[in-house]
Design a protein around this motif. Structure first.
Motif, PDB file in Angstrom:
ATOM      1  N   UNK A  25      -3.524  13.501   1.760  1.00  0.00           N
ATOM      2  CA  UNK A  25      -3.684  14.296   0.544  1.00  0.00           C
ATOM      3  C   UNK A  25      -2.376  14.995   0.196  1.00  0.00           C
ATOM      4  N   UNK A  26      -1.940  14.863  -1.054  1.00  0.00           N
ATOM      5  CA  UNK A  26      -0.633  15.375  -1.458  1.00  0.00           C
ATOM      6  C   UNK A  26      -0.571  16.896  -1.401  1.00  0.00           C
ATOM      7  N   UNK A  74       0.789  -1.232   0.000  1.00  0.00           N
ATOM      8  CA  UNK A  74       0.000   0.000   0.000  1.00  0.00           C
ATOM      9  C   UNK A  74       0.812   1.268   0.000  1.00  0.00           C
ATOM     10  N   UNK A  75       2.119   1.171   0.210  1.00  0.00           N
ATOM     11  CA  UNK A  75       2.964   2.373   0.254  1.00  0.00           C
ATOM     12  C   UNK A  75       3.063   3.012  -1.124  1.00  0.00           C
ATOM     13  N   UNK A  76       3.121   4.331  -1.139  1.00  0.00           N
ATOM     14  CA  UNK A  76       3.430   5.073  -2.359  1.00  0.00           C
ATOM     15  C   UNK A  76       4.926   5.351  -2.345  1.00  0.00           C
ATOM     16  N   UNK A  77       5.598   4.899  -3.391  1.00  0.00           N
ATOM     17  CA  UNK A  77       7.063   5.007  -3.462  1.00  0.00           C
ATOM     18  C   UNK A  77       7.426   5.819  -4.704  1.00  0.00           C
ATOM     19  N   UNK A  78       8.268   6.836  -4.519  1.00  0.00           N
ATOM     20  CA  UNK A  78       8.672   7.705  -5.635  1.00  0.00           C
ATOM     21  C   UNK A  78      10.103   7.369  -6.049  1.00  0.00           C
ATOM     22  N   UNK A  79      10.306   7.248  -7.353  1.00  0.00           N
ATOM     23  CA  UNK A  79      11.638   6.920  -7.877  1.00  0.00           C
ATOM     24  C   UNK A  79      11.797   7.528  -9.260  1.00  0.00           C
ATOM     25  N   UNK A 132      -3.950  16.526   4.488  1.00  0.00           N
ATOM     26  CA  UNK A 132      -5.011  15.987   5.342  1.00  0.00           C
ATOM     27  C   UNK A 132      -5.039  14.461   5.282  1.00  0.00           C
ATOM     28  N   UNK A 133      -5.390  13.834   6.425  1.00  0.00           N
ATOM     29  CA  UNK A 133      -5.462  12.385   6.486  1.00  0.00           C
ATOM     30  C   UNK A 133      -6.711  11.891   5.778  1.00  0.00           C
ATOM     31  N   UNK A 134      -6.501  10.973   4.811  1.00  0.00           N
ATOM     32  CA  UNK A 134      -7.617  10.435   4.035  1.00  0.00           C
ATOM     33  C   UNK A 134      -8.088   9.099   4.579  1.00  0.00           C
ATOM     34  N   UNK A 135      -7.241   8.410   5.340  1.00  0.00           N
ATOM     35  CA  UNK A 135      -7.627   7.117   5.890  1.00  0.00           C
ATOM     36  C   UNK A 135      -6.435   6.415   6.500  1.00  0.00           C
ATOM     37  N   UNK A 192      -2.061  11.089  -3.464  1.00  0.00           N
ATOM     38  CA  UNK A 192      -1.843  11.081  -2.020  1.00  0.00           C
ATOM     39  C   UNK A 192      -0.483  10.446  -1.749  1.00  0.00           C
ATOM     40  N   UNK A 193       0.002  10.642  -0.520  1.00  0.00           N
ATOM     41  CA  UNK A 193       1.225   9.969  -0.102  1.00  0.00           C
ATOM     42  C   UNK A 193       0.921   9.156   1.150  1.00  0.00           C
ATOM     43  N   UNK A 194       1.844   8.292   1.530  1.00  0.00           N
ATOM     44  CA  UNK A 194       1.614   7.428   2.691  1.00  0.00           C
ATOM     45  C   UNK A 194       2.664   7.705   3.766  1.00  0.00           C
TER      46      UNK A 194
END
Length: 769
Positions: A608-609, A530-535, A613-616, A561-563
Motif C-alpha cells: 500500500x502506497x 507486474x512491477x510498478x515503475x515511476x518515470x 502494508x503488504x497487499x500480496x 500501491x508500489x512493488x
C-alpha cells in the motif's frame, strides 16, 4: 536574523534537534605579482587582492607542481587556475584544457573566462571556446579552426571527440597543452570516476607522443583524501601534487538547524521531509529571505516549487508566488541562465533545485538554504550550505531530516556531521571490466607498445593478450619492437559509455517509445512483469519483460500501491586478498576478497502506497545474475554468537547489522548506499562460521569495499551507536530497514545486532566513540 529567532522558538515543539552558529571570519590576503593587463582586468571586476589560498595555488603552478585545491563552495577556486592559464597563453601561447562534469558549470565558466579574455584584448593571445556535444558539426569545426588557448569541455567529449581524432584534428591542442584543469574532482568517483581515470591515462600517452607534459590543477570540495584521489584519477604521482585546503576567504556567521519533522504517534512515522521543507521555504520567503531548497529528484523540485508558490498565494503573497522557480539539469541553457540571473538580481526570491546548483555555478550569496533530506554525504551538505551567505551578512541553513537511517542518525549525533572526518573519494582504474575498452580505445588513437604498461598498470600485458585473442587488436612486429593497433571496424570509443559498466541493457517501452534504459540487473529488479515503475511523474505497470529482445513493455496505471522484489542471493569467495585483525578482537579479522555474487529475483510484493502494508505476493521465474566484485567480510566469534542468541533472534541480528553497515557507508566514503550490497548468513562454507558480507555493487569493484575495509572500525562503532540510539524494538526505517532488501526486511533484530557491533568495535563501554 529574525527568521533565526522564529525557528529557534520551534525547539519546544521538538523539531530543532540541534542549533549552532558557525562563526564568521575575516579574509586573509596575500601579495601576488600579476601581468599588468590581467591585474587591471581583475581590478575592474572588484578583485584587487587575492586570498592567500589562491596565491598559494598560483605559485605552486608557477613552480611546476600539480595542484589539488580542496576548499568549500564560493571560496574563489576559479582564479587559482585562471591566472596561470591566462599567463601561459599570454607568455608563449601555452594552451589549457578545462574539464567540468556538467555542461551548466562549463557554460558558467566559459562566460566569465570569455569576458575576462575579451577585456585583455586580441593582442593578449588569450581566447576562450567551449567544445561540448551540444554544438553542431559546423560550430565544432569553427572552434577547431579558431584554435583557442583555453578550451572548455567535459570528460565525455574528451573520450568521444578529442582523443579519437588527436592526430587528424587536435594536434595543435595536444602538442601545446600546458595545463589541464579538472573541476569538481569529487564528482569523479565510482564507475564514472574509474572510466575518467582511464581516459586521463589515454590523454597522457597521446600528449607524450606529441611531446607535451601538461600540469594538472584539480579543484575539489572538502574530501578526506584530496591528493590521493587526484593522483589516482589523473595517473600523476601523488608526490608531485601540492595540496591547498585552507579556505582563507571571508564569510559571515552561519546559523545551522538540524530539523526533524514531527512524528505521528499512531504509526511512529515522520512527516515527509518534502512537506516540512515546503513549509519552512514558504515561511522564509514570506519573511523576505531569498531561499534555496535542495532536493534529490527533478520531479520533486518541480512539484514543490509549484506547491510552494500555491502556499504563498494562499497567504495572499501573490507577488512572491510568481517569483518561485524550479532548477534542474534538464532545463535548457537559456532557461537556467535566466533563473541564475534572476537570483543575482533579486527578482527570483526562492528556488527548488536538484544538485545542479551545488556545483560552482555563480548565483551570488543567498539568505537561506534548506536541505530537503540529508544529501548523502557531508561534502554535498556543506557544498550546498555554502550557497548561503552574502558578504559578511549572517545566513541560515536548515537540514530537514528524512526518516531513513542516515538522516535520523545525524539528528541524534549532529557532532558527526559538523566535526566528523570528510568522506573519501574512490576510483579504480585497474578495474578489469572497464580497462579493456580503454586499452582498445588507446590503440585506435595511437599504436600500443609494451611501454604503455606505465599508463595502464599491472596486468596490462594480460589485457592486451586477451584483446588480441578476441580480434580487437592486431599485432605487428617492427624494428622498434612489438606494436598493437586497433583491428575492429567500429570505434571502441563510441561503444564505451563513461557512465555505465553493464554490457547488457533493457529498453523500457511505453506507447511505442523508449522512455528509459536499464542495465540487466536493474531491469530484473525494477522492470519485471507486474512491477510498478515511476518515470517523469507518471506511473506505469510492466506488462511484459522480453529478455530475448531485451525490451520491457509498460502501460500507464493509476495503481495506489508500489512493488518490492524478493530475491535469493549467495556469495562465493574466489580469493582472499587482505586480512586485518580488529583492535577490540585480535582473534577476529576483517577480510577483503574477490567474490562472485549470485542473485535471482524470485517474486515481488505489492505494498500500500500510504501505509506500506503488504497487499500480496507473487512469484516470478527469472534468470539469475552473477556479479564478480570485491567484498569485505567478518565472521562472528563463538562467544558473541552465544550471547546474541540468548538476547534475541541471531539471524535477525546479523541481518540488521548488515543493513546498518550498508546504510552508514556514505559517512565514510563518497557513495550512495545503493552502491553497495550485502549478505548475512549463519553459516558460510568458505569461513565455516556465521559471516557478514558487504560488497561493491559494480563489476570488478570501484574501490568501495576496499574503502570500507580500511575504515571498518569507525564504521562498526557508528553503526552500533545508530541502531542502539533508535529506540525501536523490531527495527524501523530509521535504523535497520532497507528499501533494497530482497528478504522484505525479515528477520531483523536490533538488540543482537548492537551486541555484535559493540563487541567487534570495543565500544560497549565507550558510547561516545
Amino acid at each position: 536574523m529574525d527568521a533565526v529567532d522564529r525557528l529557534r522558538t520551534r525547539a519546544d515543539e521538538g523539531q530543532v534537534a540541534d542549533y549552532r552558529v558557525v562563526p564568521g571570519r575575516d579574509p586573509t590576503y596575500a601579495d601576488c605579482d600579476l601581468e599588468p593587463r590581467l591585474a587591471s582586468a581583475l581590478a575592474e571586476r572588484g578583485i584587487d587582492r587575492l586570498y592567500r589560498h589562491q596565491v598559494d595555488a598560483i605559485e605552486a603552478v608557477r613552480d611546476g607542481d600539480d595542484v589539488v585545491l580542496a576548499t568549500p563552495t564560493a571560496s574563489g577556486k576559479s582564479l587559482a587556475y585562471t591566472v596561470p592559464a591566462f599567463e601561459r597563453a599570454m607568455d608563449r601561447g601555452g594552451r589549457t584544457l578545462y574539464l567540468g562534469p556538467q555542461n551548466a558549470l562549463i557554460a558558467d565558466q566559459a562566460e566569465s573566462l570569455g569576458e575576462l579574455a575579451r577585456d585583455l584584448g586580441f593582442g593578449s593571445r588569450v581566447s576562450v571556446d567551449t567544445y561540448t556535444g551540444r554544438l553542431s558539426k559546423t560550430e565544432k569545426r569553427d572552434v577547431r579552426d579558431r584554435r583557442p588557448t583555453v578550451l572548455l569541455s567535459n570528460p565525455d567529449m574528451l573520450h568521444y571527440g578529442l582523443l579519437p581524432h588527436g592526430h587528424r584534428l587536435w594536434e595543435w591542442l595536444f602538442s601545446s597543452l600546458s595545463l589541464v584543469v579538472v573541476d569538481e574532482i569529487h564528482d569523479y568517483r565510482g564507475v564514472f570516476g574509474s572510466h575518467v581515470a582511464l581516459v586521463f591515462r589515454r590523454l597522457a600517452r597521446l600528449c607524450e607522443r606529441f611531446g607535451s607534459d601538461p600540469q594538472f590543477v584539480c579543484c575539489s570540495a572538502t574530501i578526506g583524501n584530496p591528493v590521493e584521489h587526484a593522483a589516482r584519477l589523473t595517473g600523476r604521482a601523488a608526490s608531485g601534487f601540492v595540496s591547498v585546503d585552507e579556505d582563507t576567504s571571508g564569510r559571515g556567521p552561519r546559523h545551522w538547524f538540524c530539523w526533524n519533522p514531527p512524528s505521528y504517534e499512531e504509526s511512529g512515522r515522520r512527516r515527509s521531509s518534502h512537506v516540512e521543507t515546503m513549509g519552512l521555504f514558504a515561511d522564509l520567503v514570506a519573511e523576505g529571505c531569498q531561499t534555496l531548497a535542495f532536493t534529490r529528484a527533478r520531479q520533486t523540485a518541480e512539484r514543490y516549487a509549484t506547491e510552494s508558490a500555491d502556499a504563498l498565494r494562499d497567504r495572499g503573497e501573490r507577488d512572491l508566488a510568481g517569483r518561485i522557480e524550479a532548477y534542474q539539469a534538464s532545463l535548457r541553457d537559456d532557461r537556467r541562465r535566466q533563473i541564475e540571473d534572476g537570483l543575482h538580481a533579486g527578482r527570483v526570491r526562492g528556488v527548488w533545485s536538484t544538485s545542479a546548483l551545488e556545483l560552482g555555478v555563480d548565483v551570488g550569496g543567498l539568505d537561506a538554504v534548506l536541505l530537503d533530506g540529508y544529501p548523502g554525504t557531508r561534502m554535498a551538505t556543506f557544498q550546498r550550505a555554502g550557497r548561503a551567505g552574502r558578504g559578511d551578512d549572517p545566513a541560515l541553513v536548515a537540514l530537514v531530516a528524512g526518516e531513513d537511517q542516515l538522516d535520523q542518525y545525524l539528528m541524534r549525533n549532529p557532532d558527526d556531521l559538523f566535526a566528523g572526518d570528510p568522506e573519501r573519494a574512490t576510483v579504480d582504474p585497474g578495474n578489469d571490466h572497464l580497462r579493456p575498452d580503454h586499452v582498445a580505445s588507446a590503440a585506435a588513437e595511437n599504436w600500443l607498445s609494451t611501454d604503455d604498461a606505465t599508463h595502464f598498470g599491472d596486468g596490462f600485458a594480460e589485457v592486451v593478450a586477451d584483446l588480441e585473442a578476441d580480434g580487437r587488436l592486431e599485432r605487428r612486429e617492427t624494428a622498434d619492437g612489438v606494436r598493437w593497433t586497433h583491428a575492429g571496424e567500429h570505434s571502441p570509443q563510441q561503444s564505451t559509455s563513461l557512465r555505465t559498466v553493464d554490457d547488457r541493457e533493457v529498453d523500457l517501452l511505453a506507447d511505442g517509445d523508449v522512455i528509459a534504459t536499464l542495465g540487466l540487473g536493474d531491469a530484473l529488479r525494477d522492470a519485471h512483469p507486474g512491477a510498478i515503475y515511476h518515470h517523469q511523474g507518471q506511473s506505469y505497470e510492466v506488462s511484459d519483460l522480453d529478455l530475448d529482445r531485451d525490451v520491457a513493455t509498460l502501460q500507464s496505471t493509476w495503481a495506489d500501491y508500489y512493488t518490492r522484489v524478493l530475491t535469493e542471493k549467495s556469495i562465493t569467495v574466489d580469493r582472499d586478498r587482505d586480512a586485518m585483525p580488529l583492535s577490540a578482537r585480535p582473534d577476529t579479522s576483517v577480510r577483503l576478497a574477490d567474490v562472485t555474487v549470485t542473485e535471482r529475483v524470485t517474486g515481488y510484493e505489492r505494498r500500500d502506497a500510504k501505509r506500506g502494508e503488504t497487499l500480496g505476493r507473487e512469484t516470478l521465474a527469472l534468470p539469475e545474475t552473477t556479479l564478480s566484485t570485491t567484498a569485505l567480510y567478518v565472521t562472528v566469534p563463538d562467544d558473541v554468537e552465544a550471547t546474541m542468541r540468548s538476547i534475541g533472534d541471531f539471524d535477525g541480528g546479523i541481518h540488521a547489522a548488515e543493513h546498518g553497515l550498508i546504510s552508514l557507508f556514505p559517512l565514510e566514503l563518497l557513495c550512495d548506499r545503493a552502491d553497495v550490497g550485502g549478505l548475512s548468513t549463519p553459516y558460510h562454507a568458505h569461513t565455516g562460521a556465521s559471516t557478514v558480507f558487504v560488497y561493491d555493487g559494480y563489476p570488478g569493484g570501484v574501490g568501495l569495499a576496499r574503502g570500507g575495509y580500511e575504515r571498518i572500525e569507525p564504521l562498526l562503532a557508528r553503526t552500533g551507536r545508530m541502531i542502539d540510539g533508535c529506540g525501536c524494538s523490531d527495527g524501523c526505517p530509521a535504523c535497520v530497514q532497507s528499501p533494497h532488501c530482497g528478504n522484505a526486511n525479515e528477520p531483523l533484530a536490533p538488540a543482537p545486532a548492537v551486541h555484535l557491533l559493540e563487541s567487534l568495535s570495543g565500544t560497549s563501554d565507550c558510547p561516545d566513540v
